[in-house]
Design a protein around this motif. Sequence first.
Motif, PDB file in Angstrom:
ATOM      1  N   UNK A  71       0.523  -0.988  -0.234  1.00  0.00           N
ATOM      2  CA  UNK A  71       0.116  -0.133  -0.129  1.00  0.00           C
ATOM      3  C   UNK A  71       1.045   0.785  -0.507  1.00  0.00           C
ATOM      4  N   UNK A  72       0.523   2.199  -0.264  1.00  0.00           N
ATOM      5  CA  UNK A  72       1.087   3.884  -0.669  1.00  0.00           C
ATOM      6  C   UNK A  72       1.039   4.322   0.986  1.00  0.00           C
ATOM      7  N   UNK A  73       2.555   3.974   1.300  1.00  0.00           N
ATOM      8  CA  UNK A  73       2.482   5.167   2.528  1.00  0.00           C
ATOM      9  C   UNK A  73       3.924   5.436   2.760  1.00  0.00           C
ATOM     10  N   UNK A  74       3.869   6.307   3.377  1.00  0.00           N
ATOM     11  CA  UNK A  74       5.000   7.440   4.309  1.00  0.00           C
ATOM     12  C   UNK A  74       5.485   5.911   5.720  1.00  0.00           C
TER      13      UNK A  74
ATOM     14  N   UNK B 111      10.607   0.416  -0.531  1.00  0.00           N
ATOM     15  CA  UNK B 111      10.107  -0.882  -0.941  1.00  0.00           C
ATOM     16  C   UNK B 111      10.745  -2.711  -0.270  1.00  0.00           C
ATOM     17  N   UNK B 112       9.806  -3.133  -0.124  1.00  0.00           N
ATOM     18  CA  UNK B 112       9.671  -4.357   0.078  1.00  0.00           C
ATOM     19  C   UNK B 112      10.199  -5.769  -0.228  1.00  0.00           C
ATOM     20  N   UNK B 113      11.059  -6.182  -0.234  1.00  0.00           N
ATOM     21  CA  UNK B 113      11.489  -7.547  -1.759  1.00  0.00           C
ATOM     22  C   UNK B 113      11.094  -8.678  -0.831  1.00  0.00           C
TER      23      UNK B 113
ATOM     24  N   UNK C  18      15.363   0.305  -8.601  1.00  0.00           N
ATOM     25  CA  UNK C  18      15.174   0.498  -7.202  1.00  0.00           C
ATOM     26  C   UNK C  18      13.829   1.875  -7.708  1.00  0.00           C
ATOM     27  N   UNK C  19      14.328   2.526  -8.656  1.00  0.00           N
ATOM     28  CA  UNK C  19      12.952   3.572  -8.769  1.00  0.00           C
ATOM     29  C   UNK C  19      12.420   3.099  -9.355  1.00  0.00           C
TER      30      UNK C  19
ATOM     31  N   UNK D 149       8.566   3.708  -8.006  1.00  0.00           N
ATOM     32  CA  UNK D 149       6.913   4.021  -8.802  1.00  0.00           C
ATOM     33  C   UNK D 149       5.846   2.916  -8.772  1.00  0.00           C
ATOM     34  N   UNK D 150       6.416   1.937  -8.183  1.00  0.00           N
ATOM     35  CA  UNK D 150       4.967   0.436  -8.525  1.00  0.00           C
ATOM     36  C   UNK D 150       4.250   1.151  -7.601  1.00  0.00           C
TER      37      UNK D 150
END
Length: 155
Positions: free
Chosen positions: A35-38, A58-60, A122-123, A127-128
């Motif tokens: 989800x989009x969270x700061x 981002x988490x992978x 990473x960019x 963006x995703x």
Amino acid sequence: MTNTPGTSGSPGTSSRKDRIDPRNPPADYLSFWRERHLCTLTTLRPDGTPHVVPVGVTYDPEAGVARVLARKTSRKVVHVLAATGADGPGARVAVCQFAGRRWATLEGHAEIKTDPAEIDAAERRYEERYERRPSPNPDRVLIEITVTRALGKPR
């Protein structure tokens, strides 16, 4: 009250129900990280005090890493570069996000990556997650965190 290791009463630990397998998180935990969270990144200053700043993360879990894009002269990057511990160069860090009562934290060992291909990847991940490509920045580096612990209550 007696504190038992691994319980929420012990200093430096969390309750077992808050712990997550960072390489195989449950679906709700992974969904929360998509989800989009700061988020926040916590690094340690040379005097040991925490430095907490807002970031995009981002988490992978398959790779076991979290990624943060940064300017190479930022304090967070300086802190990571200055840290050398038992694990070698790099720093112990934490990234965290929350939304109401839901929260998730990833802890691990951070290193600075300068390879343009890694930064570009990473960019794309950024963006995703955040639905916008970061603006071009020739001073951009990547803080790559090898995740060693995951905690949270994603629902």
